[in-house]
Design an enzyme around this catalytic site. Structure first.
Site, PDB file in Angstrom:
ATOM      1  N   GLY A   1       0.810  -1.206   0.000  1.00  0.00           N
ATOM      2  CA  GLY A   1       0.000   0.000   0.000  1.00  0.00           C
ATOM      3  C   GLY A   1       0.847   1.262   0.000  1.00  0.00           C
ATOM      4  O   GLY A   1       1.934   1.318  -0.596  1.00  0.00           O
ATOM      5  N   SER A   2       0.367   2.283   0.708  1.00  0.00           N
ATOM      6  CA  SER A   2       0.979   3.615   0.631  1.00  0.00           C
ATOM      7  C   SER A   2       2.379   3.702   1.201  1.00  0.00           C
ATOM      8  O   SER A   2       3.071   4.711   1.000  1.00  0.00           O
ATOM      9  CB  SER A   2       0.081   4.632   1.342  1.00  0.00           C
ATOM     10  OG  SER A   2      -1.155   4.755   0.658  1.00  0.00           O
ATOM     11  N   THR A   3       2.831   2.677   1.924  1.00  0.00           N
ATOM     12  CA  THR A   3       4.208   2.723   2.429  1.00  0.00           C
ATOM     13  C   THR A   3       5.224   2.646   1.279  1.00  0.00           C
ATOM     14  O   THR A   3       6.407   2.917   1.491  1.00  0.00           O
ATOM     15  CB  THR A   3       4.470   1.567   3.423  1.00  0.00           C
ATOM     16  OG1 THR A   3       4.101   0.328   2.821  1.00  0.00           O
ATOM     17  CG2 THR A   3       3.677   1.767   4.701  1.00  0.00           C
ATOM     18  N   MET A   4       4.756   2.317   0.067  1.00  0.00           N
ATOM     19  CA  MET A   4       5.638   2.299  -1.104  1.00  0.00           C
ATOM     20  C   MET A   4       5.852   3.692  -1.689  1.00  0.00           C
ATOM     21  O   MET A   4       6.810   3.913  -2.446  1.00  0.00           O
ATOM     22  CB  MET A   4       5.047   1.398  -2.188  1.00  0.00           C
ATOM     23  CG  MET A   4       5.372  -0.061  -2.054  1.00  0.00           C
ATOM     24  SD  MET A   4       7.130  -0.415  -2.219  1.00  0.00           S
ATOM     25  CE  MET A   4       7.428   0.076  -3.913  1.00  0.00           C
ATOM     26  N   LYS A   5       4.984   4.628  -1.382  1.00  0.00           N
ATOM     27  CA  LYS A   5       5.031   5.940  -2.040  1.00  0.00           C
ATOM     28  C   LYS A   5       6.371   6.660  -1.864  1.00  0.00           C
ATOM     29  O   LYS A   5       6.860   7.288  -2.819  1.00  0.00           O
ATOM     30  CB  LYS A   5       3.872   6.812  -1.546  1.00  0.00           C
ATOM     31  CG  LYS A   5       2.519   6.327  -2.049  1.00  0.00           C
ATOM     32  CD  LYS A   5       1.366   7.107  -1.437  1.00  0.00           C
ATOM     33  CE  LYS A   5       0.028   6.551  -1.943  1.00  0.00           C
ATOM     34  NZ  LYS A   5      -1.118   7.174  -1.275  1.00  0.00           N
TER      35      LYS A   5
END
Length: 582
Positions: free
Chosen positions: A303-307
């Site tokens: 999820g958003s931890t990849m951004k």
């Protein structure tokens, strides 16, 4: 008057004995002695090897002298696993006088001492043809002494060793456990089984039919004890992290959770905990759910931890700067027929604002301006799709498909953490690129004094710029405000990802993530938290996983002696921004 007897007057004695009969008797006696001599020669000379082997098979035994298994220690020398003497009970069933009333009473006492139902004990002793049967292994040594005092004929015991794990369930997934033969089965007990196990010795003896040693023969080979292994784990950090994770999983009625704490300078894992867990030396009703080391073996869409990784590439490429404007109006974007949305219409954001608000739309627009090959190379460089080089069994490599197969919508979703998978350990390690001047360093479970060799991915400038964005994401107006802690600056990224089910996603099932570091200017630790299927009203990483991060960061930095770098007050506000889950 004495009467004389004339033997020659007896017709039997007076008869002449044939000469051939005397010769035959002498010949038979001679042949007997020749046969005995030949047999003696065969046994002693010609067939000596055979008879020696048969004697050894029947009476000679090689006793294994067990080596004392080495200890597992934490980074401060505290014991995580050690061996203690144990008594293993065995029997010769045919020698146990089960009909004797006195023996029956003693057998009841034996069953009670072993905490075994009497019928189960009697079943083991039922086959009188057996000359050896294990009754129960690895009992406490003092229990073995009480059993020895019963003095039951046919019941014997052997000294063995069993493992003790002082940290119990909090460190179970790190240390693992051994079987009754003292061989590692899980965790570090398995990873370092050869080093911990040492080399058993041996002693050649002659035994009688009751298994008693009559005589020792040959030289005794002494055992070589296993060596101690010092892990990178801090047992105090481990216990605290496990307790806070457990409390949060229970409070949010979640299915499970994991937390990883890594030294940002060395890559040493200071803690790795999962809930549910188990007690390593009490595994009677152990289930697969308890046994799974989710932080290392399970992979998820992050999820958003990849951004931050995607944004780091954008900055490194020179195509974007932190202040570059990104228009996210009207809060959604169409990519080849698929709609990607934010929870709100954030309008015009900077690149830094995209991280702060966790905008899927903004990340999509940035990712689509990157060549797919560059994204794939960056994701691979920080460890995604690669098996972690760590001394731990079962570490998963995750999934990162070749960039040549990416469609535009897949490239967009990978930019914000969908379409690829990673373990919590991989996610933790990837953030070392921001804590070490753009270099990603390897993770290790063993204490080390050697500086790690990092692989350059970003420039120090890019790493510093992304850290500032992570601080914004964990501050006022960001999605991770509940990660704030007293006295230390923090930065990190929350994430909320839908759970995959088959080829699609399970309705109403999510994983909440938070990954970050502290202190933000000179990171000493990286902490990653995952909570699986929270179901107590909120699903977001910023509200479910971030609080665990904050508490673990504060306690860990205190234990490490890191001086506070900010005012002793948190920066939490009442209504943090919610990151999109799609």
């Amino acid at each position: 008057m004495t009467r004389s007897v004339l033997y020659t007057s007896s017709p039997l004695l007076a008869s002449k004995t044939p000469l051939w009969r005397s010769k035959m008797i002498v010949a038979m006696l001679g042949l007997g002695f020749v046969g005995l001599g030949a047999r003696a020669a065969y046994v002693q000379v010609f067939g000596n090897d055979f008879f020696q082997r048969q004697g050894q098979v029947r009476f000679a035994r090689t006793l294994e002298l067990p080596a004392n298994r080495g200890r597992l220690l934490d980074r401060n020398g505290l014991i995580l696993a050690s061996s203690v003497p144990a008594a293993s009970i065995w029997a010769i069933p045919e020698d146990v006088e089960q009909d004797d009333p006195e023996v029956k009473a003693k057998l009841k006492q034996l069953a009670a001492l072993m905490e075994m139902p009497l019928p189960a004990l009697m079943e083991k002793l039922a086959d009188e043809d057996k000359t050896f049967v294990w009754i129960k292994r690895q009992l406490d040594w003092d229990v073995g002494q009480q059993i020895h005092a019963l003095n039951i004929k046919g019941i014997y015991q052997r000294k063995e060793y069993k493992r003790q794990y002082p940290e119990g369930e909090s460190a179970a997934h790190i240390v693992g456990f051994t079987n009754v033969e003292d061989h590692g089965q899980e965790g570090m007990e398995l990873a370092f089984d050869k080093e911990l196990g040492g080399k058993p010795g041996s002693r050649r003896v002659i035994k009688d039919r009751l298994g008693r040693v009559v005589e020792g023969v040959g030289e005794e080979v002494p055992p070589q004890d296993g060596r101690d292994i010092q892990l990178s784990v801090d047992s105090k950090v481990q216990y605290f992290a496990y307790q806070k994770l457990k409390e949060q999983v229970i409070a949010h009625k979640a299915k499970a959770g994991s937390v990883v704490v890594m030294d940002a300078h060395t890559g040493e894992l200071l803690a790795l905990a999962n809930y549910p867990s188990y007690v390593p030396d009490k595994r009677k009703n152990l289930t697969g759910e308890q046994l799974r080391n989710r932080a290392i073996t399970d992979t998820f869409e992050p999820g958003s931890t990849m951004k931050p990784i995607t944004i780091g590439l954008a900055l490194e490429s020179g195509r974007f700067k932190p202040e570059t404007p990104i228009d996210t109006t009207p809060g959604r974007v169409n990519v080849t027929g698929s709609t990607i949305s934010d929870t709100h219409n954030y309008g015009l954001l900077t690149v830094a604002g995209v991280i702060q608000k966790s905008s899927n739309v903004g990340t999509t627009k940035i990712a689509l301006q990157m060549p797919a090959k560059e994204m794939w190379e960056t994701f691979s460089a920080v460890g995604f799709g690669q098996k972690p080089q760590i001394s731990f069994p079962g570490a998963a490599s995750g999934r990162l498909r070749p960039y040549k197969t990416w469609r535009p919508v897949e490239q967009a979703t990978m930019g914000y953490g969908y379409g690829l998978s990673a373990s919590l350990l991989q996610m933790t390690r990837s953030y070392t690129v921001f804590a070490n001047g753009g270099r990603v360093i390897p993770a290790t479970m063993v204490k080390t004094d050697e500086p790690p060799v990092g692989v350059p991915v970003f420039s120090p400038r890019t790493a510093n710029e992304v850290r500032k964005m992570l601080a914004l994401a964990a501050g006022p107006g960001g999605t991770g405000q509940r990660a704030q802690t007293i006295g230390y600056s923090v930065g990190g990224k929350s994430g909320t990802a839908r759970k995959q089910q088959g080829k699609g996603y399970a309705a109403g099932k999510y994983r909440a993530w938070f990954t970050g570091m502290a202190p933000i200017e000179n990171p000493r630790i990286i902490v990653a938290v995952m909570v699986d299927e929270p179901s107590a009203g909120t699903i977001y990483g910023g509200t479910v996983a971030a609080p665990v991060f904050g508490e673990v960061v504060q306690q860990t930095l205190r234990l490490m002696g890191v001086q506070p770098d900010m005012e002793v007050k948190p920066l939490i506000v009442a209504n943090p921004v919610e990151e999109p889950s799609l």
